[in-house]
Write an enzyme that holds these catalytic residues in place. Structure first.
Site, PDB file in Angstrom:
ATOM      1  N   GLU A 137      54.897  52.180  33.739  1.00 38.29           N
ATOM      2  CA  GLU A 137      53.956  53.300  33.890  1.00 38.29           C
ATOM      3  C   GLU A 137      52.983  53.373  32.719  1.00 38.29           C
ATOM      4  OE1 GLU A 137      53.334  55.465  36.366  1.00 38.29           O
ATOM      5  OE2 GLU A 137      54.707  54.274  37.581  1.00 38.29           O
ATOM      6  N   CYS A 168      42.461  54.102  49.582  1.00 36.93           N
ATOM      7  CA  CYS A 168      41.518  55.129  49.107  1.00 36.93           C
ATOM      8  C   CYS A 168      40.997  54.737  47.730  1.00 36.93           C
ATOM      9  CB  CYS A 168      42.214  56.490  49.064  1.00 36.93           C
ATOM     10  SG  CYS A 168      41.063  57.888  49.107  1.00 36.93           S
ATOM     11  N   CYS A 218      42.962  53.898  57.247  1.00 32.64           N
ATOM     12  CA  CYS A 218      43.605  55.049  56.610  1.00 32.64           C
ATOM     13  C   CYS A 218      44.393  55.874  57.628  1.00 32.64           C
ATOM     14  CB  CYS A 218      42.551  55.925  55.943  1.00 32.64           C
ATOM     15  SG  CYS A 218      43.237  57.403  55.165  1.00 32.64           S
TER      16      CYS A 218
END
Length: 361
Positions: free
Chosen positions: A45, A200, A210
């Protein structure tokens, strides 16, 4: 600011659509998804902040091979940590990762605390990163709002305003909280990040693929590129510096450690000067027997807040009796494990040309 509409889907319907897409199209074979320990998730992360997955993977693999757990990372010297970070950029992330590891060993018995508030108190871990660590490594409910999630929710609801403004951030956090489920937290968190990165995406979203194309407010308006609104632009100022490429008779190059904070904090760099007069004055004081070669052509390194125009200045010296504690000689043919700023690393690889063209003193 125009208030965004209420959530376009009930949370259960949103989760169902997202997870169905993720099961078919999401990323399921990333290195940190195997043995999803809190440590591995944390390292990934931090590396993924402002950096794409494809770039991070080889760095993550090398980093984990050398530092397989918190104890190994905490016991390492900062130079070695930053050496493995060289080229990944945003070096404060590496310094904070190292500092946090030492705090975890000192105050948490070597285990990451799986609590958003406690994690957020560690260096380099913000609210969203803490949520991702908790959700992905423990499966506990925690909310994330990284750049991908901000972009997706801002488009889905046509949320007006730059997300860096407190009122806009609060609105996006409320939406993220609204949609976060109580089950499949690791999958949901990965799905939200993947959705923003794959569909996106910034610039040209793939609206045709989508799962929310029928309910996305920005898509309905044809305004996908307008959301999220950009930070108000300011012209990037340009700074200039001269970098001294000082070689001794053995071909070694003089490096100096940057201050702990600021530009390239804690990394090793070439000595830097505001202008040629300051560079010459330093040589006159510390290396009076040195010989300057012609300057190399300047080049520009772009940071988030300014542009740095760098002029490399090669020089030769037979000897330098004392270099001080913050300086050292570096052998490009047998490099040490040091953290180097990217443009410095690039310049050091160009020294073969300098060796052939620079006059001997």
């Amino acid at each position: 600011m125009t208030q965004a509409p209420a959530p376009v889907l009930p949370p259960e319907a949103f989760q169902r659509r997202l997870l169905a897409w993720h099961d078919r199209h999401g990323r399921h074979d990333l290195p940190w998804q195997h043995d999803r320990s809190p440590y591995r998730v944390w390292v990934s992360e931090i590396m993924l902040q402002q950096t794409q997955v494809a770039t991070v993977i080889p760095y993550f693999t090398r980093f984990i091979a050398r530092f397989p757990d918190v104890a190994a990372l905490a016991a390492a010297e900062q130079d070695e940590v930053l050496h493995l970070w060289t080229g990944l950029g945003y070096y404060a992330r590496g310094r904070n990762l190292h500092k946090a590891a030492r705090e975890i060993v000192a105050h948490h018995a070597g285990e990451l605390p799986l609590d958003v508030e406690a994690l957020s108190e560690l260096p380099g871990i913000g609210r969203s990163t803490a949520g991702a660590i908790v959700a992905q490594s423990s499966g506990r409910r925690a909310v994330i709002l990284d750049g991908n999630v901000k972009r997706s929710l801002a488009r889905l609801h046509a949320v007006e305003g730059w997300p860096g403004r407190p009122a806009v951030a609060r609105r996006l956090w409320a939406l993220a909280e609204h949609y976060t489920p109580h089950e499949r937290l690791a999958d949901y968190t990965q799905a939200m990040m993947d959705f923003g990165a794959i569909l996106c995406r910034r610039g040209t979203p793939d609206c045709a693929s989508c799962p929310f194309d029928d309910v996305c407010v920005a898509h309905a308006r044809g305004e996908q590129r307008r959301f999220p609104e950009s930070r108000p632009k300011k012209a990037l100022p340009t700074r200039t510096t001269r970098m001294l490429l000082l070689q001794d008779a053995e071909g070694r190059v003089l490096l100096e450690r940057r201050p702990a904070s600021g530009l390239w904090g804690g990394l090793w760099s070439l000595p830097q000067f505001d202008d040629q007069a300051a560079l010459r004055a330093w040589l006159d004081q510390h290396a009076p027997c040195s010989t300057l070669a012609p300057s190399w052509s300047p080049f520009t390194h772009v940071f988030s807040h300014f542009r740095l125009e760098i002029t490399p200045q090669p020089a030769r010296v037979r000897r330098l009796d004392s270099v001080g504690e913050a300086r050292r000689w570096y052998d490009p043919d047998n490099p040490d494990s040091l953290g180097l700023a990217a443009p410095v690393k690039s310049l050091l690889t160009s020294l073969a040309t300098f060796t052939l063209t620079a006059p001997d003193p």
